[in-house]
Scaffold this active site. Sequence first.
Site, PDB file in Angstrom:
ATOM      1  N   ALA A 130       6.015  -8.226  -6.309  1.00 38.79           N
ATOM      2  CA  ALA A 130       6.962  -9.027  -5.514  1.00 38.79           C
ATOM      3  C   ALA A 130       7.697  -9.990  -5.159  1.00 38.79           C
ATOM      4  O   ALA A 130       8.538 -10.112  -5.746  1.00 38.79           O
ATOM      5  CB  ALA A 130       6.746  -8.744  -4.262  1.00 38.79           C
ATOM      6  N   GLU A 178       4.024  -5.252 -16.791  1.00 37.09           N
ATOM      7  CA  GLU A 178       2.441  -4.528 -16.613  1.00 37.09           C
ATOM      8  C   GLU A 178       2.546  -3.544 -17.490  1.00 37.09           C
ATOM      9  O   GLU A 178       3.199  -2.867 -17.670  1.00 37.09           O
ATOM     10  CB  GLU A 178       1.917  -4.708 -14.690  1.00 37.09           C
ATOM     11  CG  GLU A 178       2.331  -5.737 -13.965  1.00 37.09           C
ATOM     12  CD  GLU A 178       2.093  -5.772 -12.391  1.00 37.09           C
ATOM     13  OE1 GLU A 178       2.439  -4.243 -12.304  1.00 37.09           O
ATOM     14  OE2 GLU A 178       2.486  -6.425 -11.325  1.00 37.09           O
ATOM     15  N   LEU A 185       4.737  -1.830  -6.248  1.00 41.13           N
ATOM     16  CA  LEU A 185       5.096  -3.245  -5.693  1.00 41.13           C
ATOM     17  C   LEU A 185       4.472  -3.829  -4.910  1.00 41.13           C
ATOM     18  O   LEU A 185       4.015  -3.952  -3.590  1.00 41.13           O
ATOM     19  CB  LEU A 185       6.869  -3.242  -4.854  1.00 41.13           C
ATOM     20  CG  LEU A 185       7.670  -3.933  -4.605  1.00 41.13           C
ATOM     21  CD1 LEU A 185       7.874  -4.612  -5.938  1.00 41.13           C
ATOM     22  CD2 LEU A 185       8.998  -3.795  -4.333  1.00 41.13           C
ATOM     23  N   HIS A 186       3.382  -4.504  -5.136  1.00 41.89           N
ATOM     24  CA  HIS A 186       1.779  -5.144  -4.908  1.00 41.89           C
ATOM     25  C   HIS A 186       2.689  -6.754  -4.910  1.00 41.89           C
ATOM     26  O   HIS A 186       3.326  -7.129  -5.603  1.00 41.89           O
ATOM     27  CB  HIS A 186       0.645  -4.926  -5.433  1.00 41.89           C
ATOM     28  CG  HIS A 186       1.141  -4.897  -7.044  1.00 41.89           C
ATOM     29  ND1 HIS A 186       0.121  -6.444  -7.200  1.00 41.89           N
ATOM     30  CD2 HIS A 186       2.037  -4.715  -8.257  1.00 41.89           C
ATOM     31  CE1 HIS A 186       1.304  -7.080  -8.811  1.00 41.89           C
ATOM     32  NE2 HIS A 186       0.980  -5.416  -9.124  1.00 41.89           N
ATOM     33  N   ALA A 187       1.506  -7.867  -4.096  1.00 40.00           N
ATOM     34  CA  ALA A 187       2.353  -9.510  -4.396  1.00 40.00           C
ATOM     35  C   ALA A 187       3.142  -9.649  -5.119  1.00 40.00           C
ATOM     36  O   ALA A 187       3.134 -10.557  -5.337  1.00 40.00           O
ATOM     37  CB  ALA A 187       1.061  -9.198  -3.658  1.00 40.00           C
TER      38      ALA A 187
END
Lengths: 145, 88
Positions: free
Chosen positions: B19, B87, B14-16
């Site tokens: 998020a 992704e 859950l990267h930027a």
Amino acid sequence: MFRTLVVTQGALASELVAAGKRIAGTLSQCQAVSLGWDDDLATARERIASAMAEAGPSEVLLLVDLFGSTPCQAALALAEPGRVEVVTGANLPMVVRLGCPGGESLSVSEAAEWLTAKGQGSIQHAQPRGAGSAPAPCAEPVEVG
Amino acid sequence: MVEEDVEISNRLGLHARAAAKLVHQAARFKSRIALVREGEEVDAKSILGVLLLAAPQGTALKLRCDGEDEEAAAAALTGLIRDKFEED
């Protein structure tokens, strides 16, 4: 609706806005003003005023790098409470927050308080998970005023 | 209230940017939406809150939706998470 100008010396402003766009996906009401390192106060003020004029008559939030810096002094010379507000200490979480839903309905004065709280709340002495108590969640909505 | 167990399965966790996608999706709904990791609850409409979860690949989360459109919100957000935030 307010517009935001991120104002710094050097390429920091344009890089902050580029990173914010990359993360948030959009940052339509936010532009960068990258001043030269050797710009004097008059030049800095002129460049910020020019960028503000391009943004039209809307309310403007000037998000500057350092309190006391040339960008900050130039921004403060243009400040008009309620129409042109200045917030210092620009950081990436603040710019990302501008690109996410939540602040659209705020006046520029409310937005200045809101973004200041967001920027301050985003700084953590980070620890590996489980090594200490969890940081307080940055809950929404933030009370303003 | 609707609760769903979800696992972060995309490689970067859950990267930027992930998020931000989640927050944009959550903001479409009127319901109160929260994510819970090991008892720590954050507002799913706050990117700075979601990032505090610091959730890498494999993290188990609980999605909590409460409001008039809770079913639709839960479906959309579990879909986004299970679809690995589009992704990978």
